[in-house]
Motif scaffolding. Structure first.
Motif, PDB file in Angstrom:
ATOM      1  N   LEU A 105      -4.683   6.665 -15.731  1.00 17.86           N
ATOM      2  CA  LEU A 105      -4.800   5.265 -15.271  1.00 17.86           C
ATOM      3  C   LEU A 105      -4.269   4.386 -16.338  1.00 17.86           C
ATOM      4  O   LEU A 105      -4.949   4.679 -17.339  1.00 17.86           O
ATOM      5  N   SER A 106      -3.228   3.559 -15.952  1.00 14.25           N
ATOM      6  CA  SER A 106      -2.787   2.563 -16.792  1.00 14.25           C
ATOM      7  C   SER A 106      -3.298   1.139 -16.337  1.00 14.25           C
ATOM      8  O   SER A 106      -3.134   0.697 -15.392  1.00 14.25           O
ATOM      9  N   LEU A 107      -4.148   0.605 -17.330  1.00 15.56           N
ATOM     10  CA  LEU A 107      -4.362  -0.934 -17.008  1.00 15.56           C
ATOM     11  C   LEU A 107      -3.469  -1.876 -17.799  1.00 15.56           C
ATOM     12  O   LEU A 107      -3.054  -1.435 -18.905  1.00 15.56           O
ATOM     13  N   ILE A 108      -2.907  -2.911 -17.102  1.00 17.90           N
ATOM     14  CA  ILE A 108      -2.325  -4.029 -17.903  1.00 17.90           C
ATOM     15  C   ILE A 108      -3.259  -5.220 -18.211  1.00 17.90           C
ATOM     16  O   ILE A 108      -3.861  -5.413 -17.081  1.00 17.90           O
ATOM     17  N   THR A 109      -3.603  -5.188 -19.409  1.00 19.89           N
ATOM     18  CA  THR A 109      -4.768  -6.137 -19.893  1.00 19.89           C
ATOM     19  C   THR A 109      -4.151  -7.403 -20.514  1.00 19.89           C
ATOM     20  O   THR A 109      -3.024  -7.476 -21.323  1.00 19.89           O
ATOM     21  N   LYS A 110      -5.046  -8.486 -20.493  1.00 20.34           N
ATOM     22  CA  LYS A 110      -4.579  -9.766 -21.478  1.00 20.34           C
ATOM     23  C   LYS A 110      -5.788 -10.288 -21.903  1.00 20.34           C
ATOM     24  O   LYS A 110      -6.770 -10.206 -21.451  1.00 20.34           O
ATOM     25  N   SER A 111      -5.817 -10.430 -23.108  1.00 14.32           N
ATOM     26  CA  SER A 111      -7.025 -10.896 -23.848  1.00 14.32           C
ATOM     27  C   SER A 111      -6.586 -11.637 -25.304  1.00 14.32           C
ATOM     28  O   SER A 111      -5.367 -11.635 -25.517  1.00 14.32           O
ATOM     29  N   LYS A 112      -7.521 -12.799 -25.717  1.00 12.65           N
ATOM     30  CA  LYS A 112      -7.337 -13.407 -26.862  1.00 12.65           C
ATOM     31  C   LYS A 112      -7.148 -12.557 -28.077  1.00 12.65           C
ATOM     32  O   LYS A 112      -8.146 -11.918 -28.426  1.00 12.65           O
ATOM     33  N   GLU A 113      -5.970 -12.847 -29.108  1.00 13.10           N
ATOM     34  CA  GLU A 113      -6.208 -12.144 -30.142  1.00 13.10           C
ATOM     35  C   GLU A 113      -5.629 -13.152 -31.178  1.00 13.10           C
ATOM     36  O   GLU A 113      -4.458 -13.680 -31.177  1.00 13.10           O
ATOM     37  N   GLY A 114      -6.726 -13.631 -32.052  1.00 12.34           N
ATOM     38  CA  GLY A 114      -6.327 -14.599 -33.126  1.00 12.34           C
ATOM     39  C   GLY A 114      -6.470 -15.944 -32.002  1.00 12.34           C
ATOM     40  O   GLY A 114      -7.123 -16.197 -31.253  1.00 12.34           O
ATOM     41  N   LYS A 115      -5.045 -16.637 -32.367  1.00 10.49           N
ATOM     42  CA  LYS A 115      -5.234 -18.083 -31.510  1.00 10.49           C
ATOM     43  C   LYS A 115      -4.289 -17.983 -30.383  1.00 10.49           C
ATOM     44  O   LYS A 115      -4.109 -18.919 -29.437  1.00 10.49           O
ATOM     45  N   SER A 116      -3.811 -16.645 -29.950  1.00 11.34           N
ATOM     46  CA  SER A 116      -2.817 -16.487 -28.993  1.00 11.34           C
ATOM     47  C   SER A 116      -3.265 -15.585 -27.955  1.00 11.34           C
ATOM     48  O   SER A 116      -4.069 -14.638 -28.245  1.00 11.34           O
TER      49      SER A 116
END
Length: 470
Positions: A97-108
């Motif tokens: 299962l592959s998830l496409i994730t988005k999260s904050k890393e530093g300021k971006s």
């Protein structure tokens, strides 16, 4: 895609063994503060369910996966993030299962691919890549294509797994520069043709993927025209893109409403006047055009209600409404063409709306709380009703025609579509009305409707399975 909102209330649940196991009820360690859930399918009637929670001991955020397989719930190992992750999409490949994730890393904001081995529970993350200029994600069963748009280039990220992430860079030809510039400043709806499509997008820019080619369209309602850019998705390639503008010339005078839908290398372009409507079918491969008059006798004879077209034109032409036309491929060739209209002020195409059911329920609750506070301060009365943006409307307003393999009009009842037309709203409504649950997310598999939810009485998460049409 918008980041998930969290509920104002805090849930603290009790302890469970973090290693792989099977259970019907799910209890989390008391260190977890639950933020949201997410559900999707794996293979056949199997599914996965994610609990996204803050680990109050480590201060990290964990995605806690569960695999629902053959009626059993198997807990897999958590995947940790420094900041709360938003799951944009997913796909499956040979037990991964592959998830496409988005999260904050530093300021971006950063995007990562996370692979989870459904047999061992082991996971790994890809290197991160920027979320700047990210426009849409197009989900296929075995991969996701991420669309990025700048003024002078389009980048496609072809994500198959953590070890297989390739890019396609596309520059505009001289005639496509304005298209690229407008795309960079606009939102894009990615249309998923791997399910039955009731209503398409009403945004100016739309993305379709079929046969290894990404097709981008731009609507110009004032001119009654659709601009089309087609990009072959060839890994690690660079190319130039041309734009082709298609316009229906079969209606004389000013067009009142227009829309389009792309399927099987054909653009279906619908144009409406006050008392006239025509559908032009542009074949991109043969550079030919076919026109269907919605008010001629052959068209009327193909639908059960001969007044359907007149009713549709009247209602779709109203200022508050926007027409939609969608194509659903038939199992033995040909297609069903579905005509409908939506309220343009409240409708939002979201092909994966049921995966983000929890996010929307949280947002609605937050809006209700805000409205209640504002309204009570103003008048002392209760909150206004939050408008439901998931669904078009309760009453049926659509009608269909069939097209055989040669493009001739036929009775739609003679055609069985590849994907089922499921009344998903009725299943979701039953869940919404059940006040004992919160933190729910849902998924439709081949034959079942399934959801994970927190049962406030038992203080556990449960996974409920229901056969479709029960």
């Amino acid at each position: 895609m918008k980041t998930m909102y969290t509920l104002a209330s805090v849930l603290f649940l009790f302890i469970t063994n973090p290693t792989a196991k099977t259970s019907k009820d799910i209890r989390l360690d008391k260190k977890y503060k639950v933020e949201s859930t997410f559900s999707g399918n794996t293979l056949g009637d199997d599914s996965f369910h994610l609990i996204i929670a803050k680990n109050t001991s480590s201060k990290a955020y964990d995605i806690i996966p569960y695999h629902y397989k053959n009626g059993e719930t198997i807990q897999l190992k958590p995947v940790s993030f420094a900041k709360e992750p938003n799951v944009l999409s997913f796909h499956n490949n040979e037990g991964t299962l592959s998830l496409i994730t988005k999260s904050k890393e530093g300021k971006s904001e950063k995007i990562r691919v996370v692979d989870i081995d459904l047999a061992t529970g082991e996971s790994k993350k890809s290197d991160s890549f920027s979320a700047d200029d990210f426009k849409a994600v197009i989900r296929e069963k075995d991969k996701n294509i991420l669309l990025y748009a700048e003024k002078e280039s389009i980048i496609l990220v072809n994500a198959i797994g953590t070890e297989s992430i390739e890019t396609v860079e596309v520059k505009p030809s001289d005639g496509a520069q304005e298209f690229f510039k407008s795309l960079s400043n606009s939102n894009v709806d990615a249309i998923n043709a791997s399910e039955f499509v009731k209503n398409g997008s009403i945004k100016d820019f739309r993305a379709y993927f079929d046969g290894g080619v990404l097709t981008l369209t731009q609507e110009d309602s004032k001119e009654g025209a659709t601009s089309v850019v087609q990009i072959p998705v060839v890994n690690n390639s660079k190319s130039m893109a041309n734009v082709e503008t298609l316009k229906n010339t079969s209606l004389n005078g000013k067009i009142k409403k227009s829309t389009s839908y792309f399927s099987n290398d054909k653009l279906y372009q619908l144009k409406l006047k006050k008392d006239e409507a025509k559908l032009d079918i542009f074949d991109m491969s043969t550079v030919t055009k076919t026109t269907i008059d919605l008010l001629n006798e052959a068209f009327k004879n193909a639908v059960s209600d001969k007044n359907s077209a007149e009713k549709f034109i009247k209602n779709a032409s109203k200022n508050a409404n926007a027409p939609t036309v969608t194509i659903n491929k038939a199992a033995k060739g040909g297609a069903k063409v579905r005509f409908d209209y939506v309220n343009k002020n409240s409708y939002n195409y979201r092909y994966n709306w049921w995966w983000h059911h929890q996010w929307m329920m949280q947002q609605i609750m937050w809006q209700q709380q805000q409205q209640m506070q504002m309204h009570m301060r103003a008048s002392g009365f209760g909150p206004n009703v939050v408008e439901d943006v998931f669904f078009v409307k309760d009453e049926e307003s659509h009608f269909e025609i069939g097209l055989d393999v040669n493009g001739n009009i036929t009775n739609p009842e003679d055609l069985e579509t590849i994907h089922k037309d499921i009344d998903k709203k009725s299943y979701i409504n039953d869940l919404d009305e059940n006040k004992k649950y919160k933190h729910s997310s849902t998924v439709f598999t081949d034959n079942n409707f399934r959801y994970i939810a927190y049962d406030k009485k038992s203080k556990t998460f449960v996974i409920i399975d229901k056969a479709l049409n029960d």
